[in-house]
Design a protein around this motif. Structure first.
Motif, PDB file in Angstrom:
ATOM      1  N   CYS A   1       4.216   6.473   4.533  1.00 15.84           N
ATOM      2  CA  CYS A   1       4.522   6.333   3.101  1.00 15.84           C
ATOM      3  C   CYS A   1       3.388   5.627   2.355  1.00 15.84           C
ATOM      4  N   GLY A   2       2.270   5.427   3.015  1.00  8.22           N
ATOM      5  CA  GLY A   2       1.113   4.792   2.376  1.00  8.22           C
ATOM      6  C   GLY A   2       0.481   5.695   1.332  1.00  8.22           C
ATOM      7  N   VAL A   3      -0.191   5.067   0.368  1.00  4.02           N
ATOM      8  CA  VAL A   3      -0.785   5.789  -0.753  1.00  4.02           C
ATOM      9  C   VAL A   3      -1.830   6.795  -0.283  1.00  4.02           C
TER      10      VAL A   3
ATOM     11  N   PRO B   1       8.539  -0.229  -7.886  1.00  7.50           N
ATOM     12  CA  PRO B   1       9.698  -1.017  -7.475  1.00  7.50           C
ATOM     13  C   PRO B   1       9.675  -2.389  -8.132  1.00  7.50           C
TER      14      PRO B   1
ATOM     15  N   TYR C   1       6.180   5.147 -11.841  1.00 13.42           N
ATOM     16  CA  TYR C   1       7.310   4.671 -11.039  1.00 13.42           C
ATOM     17  C   TYR C   1       6.852   3.461 -10.239  1.00 13.42           C
TER      18      TYR C   1
ATOM     19  N   CYS D   1       0.824  -1.209   0.000  1.00 15.06           N
ATOM     20  CA  CYS D   1       0.000   0.000   0.000  1.00 15.06           C
ATOM     21  C   CYS D   1       0.856   1.256   0.000  1.00 15.06           C
ATOM     22  N   GLY D   2       2.156   1.091  -0.166  1.00 12.50           N
ATOM     23  CA  GLY D   2       3.055   2.243  -0.210  1.00 12.50           C
ATOM     24  C   GLY D   2       2.863   3.054  -1.482  1.00 12.50           C
ATOM     25  N   VAL D   3       3.230   4.335  -1.386  1.00 15.20           N
ATOM     26  CA  VAL D   3       3.020   5.279  -2.487  1.00 15.20           C
ATOM     27  C   VAL D   3       3.782   4.863  -3.745  1.00 15.20           C
ATOM     28  N   GLU D   4       4.821   4.038  -3.593  1.00 11.33           N
ATOM     29  CA  GLU D   4       5.623   3.664  -4.758  1.00 11.33           C
ATOM     30  C   GLU D   4       4.948   2.571  -5.591  1.00 11.33           C
TER      31      GLU D   4
ATOM     32  N   ALA E   1       1.118   1.765  -5.049  1.00  7.95           N
ATOM     33  CA  ALA E   1      -0.341   1.835  -4.992  1.00  7.95           C
ATOM     34  C   ALA E   1      -0.850   3.123  -5.638  1.00  7.95           C
ATOM     35  N   HIS E   2      -2.036   3.008  -6.242  1.00  5.78           N
ATOM     36  CA  HIS E   2      -2.704   4.157  -6.867  1.00  5.78           C
ATOM     37  C   HIS E   2      -4.138   4.174  -6.372  1.00  5.78           C
ATOM     38  N   LEU E   3      -4.532   5.238  -5.676  1.00  8.79           N
ATOM     39  CA  LEU E   3      -5.903   5.316  -5.164  1.00  8.79           C
ATOM     40  C   LEU E   3      -6.889   5.279  -6.326  1.00  8.79           C
TER      41      LEU E   3
END
Lengths: 298, 298
Positions: free
Chosen positions: B252-254, A282, A280, A252-255, A257-259
């Motif tokens: 750092c969560g989405v 990982p 982007y 669920c990290g920003v790198e 996940a896309h809301l």
């Protein structure tokens, strides 16, 4: 030998003879480390993890520790505190003899962030996905009720905007963490990259009906939900993740996940947002796609 | 007092006089605890967090510790290990005097996701921020070298596009997790919402020079970095977070983080993206802003 389940007892320090070969993984957040090495000529894995801080030991920690000042700024100070060892133990697990499987199990792979332009997607990622032809038979089994039918929480059978909502099988359904997946009936949408404005009704349908179904079944309102897609996804058949806010779900990290709400807004303002946008994400060091990027971008 | 920026030094154990009132929250996973109490008649918050286990101390831990056997079963044994105190420190943060806001900040609370349109920002959030007038004196201390000057990793002094890069004080700098913050010299940018295309040079400067400085100082390439902003931020002076990919940094969560690379792209395609866009973020149950949203949206 087997059966001598230990009552707590002083033991000779068998670890003083442990020879570290390599750190398999560690977590600064969880304060643990997984080490591969040799114990008296046998392969062993040693796991160290610091113990949680117990409320009933606080008074003794405060009175019996040494403090070293590190930093002072305004009302904030930081110190290094050295606590009495018996109040600050490290949980230690020894697996010996350890097999290759144990070693692999604890081995972490580093990830690298990849920058993928729309062109990179066409020339690197898409051909790679097509060549791999990852099987999504298990997804079709779900959609066709050939498997996991009894686990389905909600279904909208419409072939265009319909989907199946079911618990992710990482979730034992006992913890109130709520991990569900909505899988589209449409079979030709691989990922975020295939989405355009024509898919807005599908996405809005998943967003609305997914939230309603979760409220009904789990009594969790939409304001407690994190609703998102992965890019790269772990399988190339469009699906949306629903997890409970406050549960830090892996991925669920920003790198990665896309809301879903952002995806809808982005497509509303630009029908080809995900065709052209640089994305982007990982990739693990052993991911074949990472090698492809390294070949083409060098 | 102010200005006595600490070089590491032995200090009297000021915590021996700390009287615990209540545990605000704790995490067995992260091995930390947040305590509210009194320090010489002043309200204080004390945070204890065990330090990550460092690879370079393993040999000394293995040879210099006491082991107590807990359990033995087949190839698995568990022990309690008592390490030499200097190899097993507890990072301690003292906030004193602490305001009610500090106490609230560390109190465990459920969060709810809030939907904030551009209009909501103007009518609800901005007036709330302005009325609260949260102090960012500690930020100005850093920018003016009145505190933490020796911790600065890199500075670009330019008043328009310049910034100061320094380790987040959550990070002890021994672990290779890399938590840094870039704080802009410009003082009038509160958050993402204030950004428009005129700030692209500032953001690109932070992106480029921040990556270069981290490569030089920590030998970490850009592909190992997660570079992002928070919305809502915890203080309203623009700052950018740099953390190591693979370290699951809190926040750092989405639902709260925005990749700097995405922010730049969004501003390039729409100068007013962050003025008009609906943004989603979690707010804790006790956050005054959440009450404002509930009042106005009902």
């Amino acid at each position: 030998g087997r059966g001598e389940v230990g009552h707590e007892s002083e033991s000779e320090n068998i670890l003083s003879g442990f020879k570290t070969s390599t750190v398999l993984s560690d977590s600064a957040r969880e304060k643990n480390i997984f080490i591969h090495g040799k114990l008296a000529d046998q392969d062993a894995v040693v796991i160290l993890e610091k113990t949680p801080i117990r409320e009933d030991t606080l008074a003794e920690i405060f009175s019996g520790s040494r403090l070293k000042l590190e930093m002072r700024n305004d009302i904030y100070c930081t110190y290094q505190l050295q606590a009495p060892p018996h109040l600050n133990e490290i949980k230690t697990t020894v697996v010996c003899p350890a097999t290759e499987k144990h070693v692999k199990k604890y081995q972490r792979q580093e990830s690298s962030l990849v920058e993928e332009t729309g062109t990179d997607y066409q020339s690197i990622t898409l051909p790679y996905i097509q060549k791999q032809s990852f099987s999504v038979q298990w997804v079709y089994n779900i959609l066709e009720k050939k498997a996991e039918a009894e686990r389905i929480v909600y279904e909208d059978p419409d072939p265009e905007v319909g989907f199946v909502l079911l618990p992710d099988f990482k979730w034992d359904q006992k913890q109130m963490i709520c991990i569900l997946i909505a899988i589209t009936h449409q079979r030709d949408i691989r990922s975020l990259r295939d989405l355009s404005s024509e898919h807005i009704p599908l996405l809005q349908n998943i967003f609305q009906k997914g939230k309603e179904a979760i409220l009904q079944r789990y009594n969790l309102p939409a304001s407690k939900l994190r609703i998102y897609l992965h890019y790269q996804p772990s399988y190339y058949h469009l699906h949306v993740h629903f997890t409970k806010l406050g549960y830090e779900a892996p991925g669920c990290g920003v790198e990665r996940a896309h809301l879903l709400a952002d995806v809808i807004q982005n497509l509303q303002s630009d029908p080809d947002y995900y065709k052209n946008r640089t994305l982007y994400f990982p990739l693990r060091a052993d991911d074949g796609l990472l090698s492809k990027f390294r070949e083409q971008q060098c």
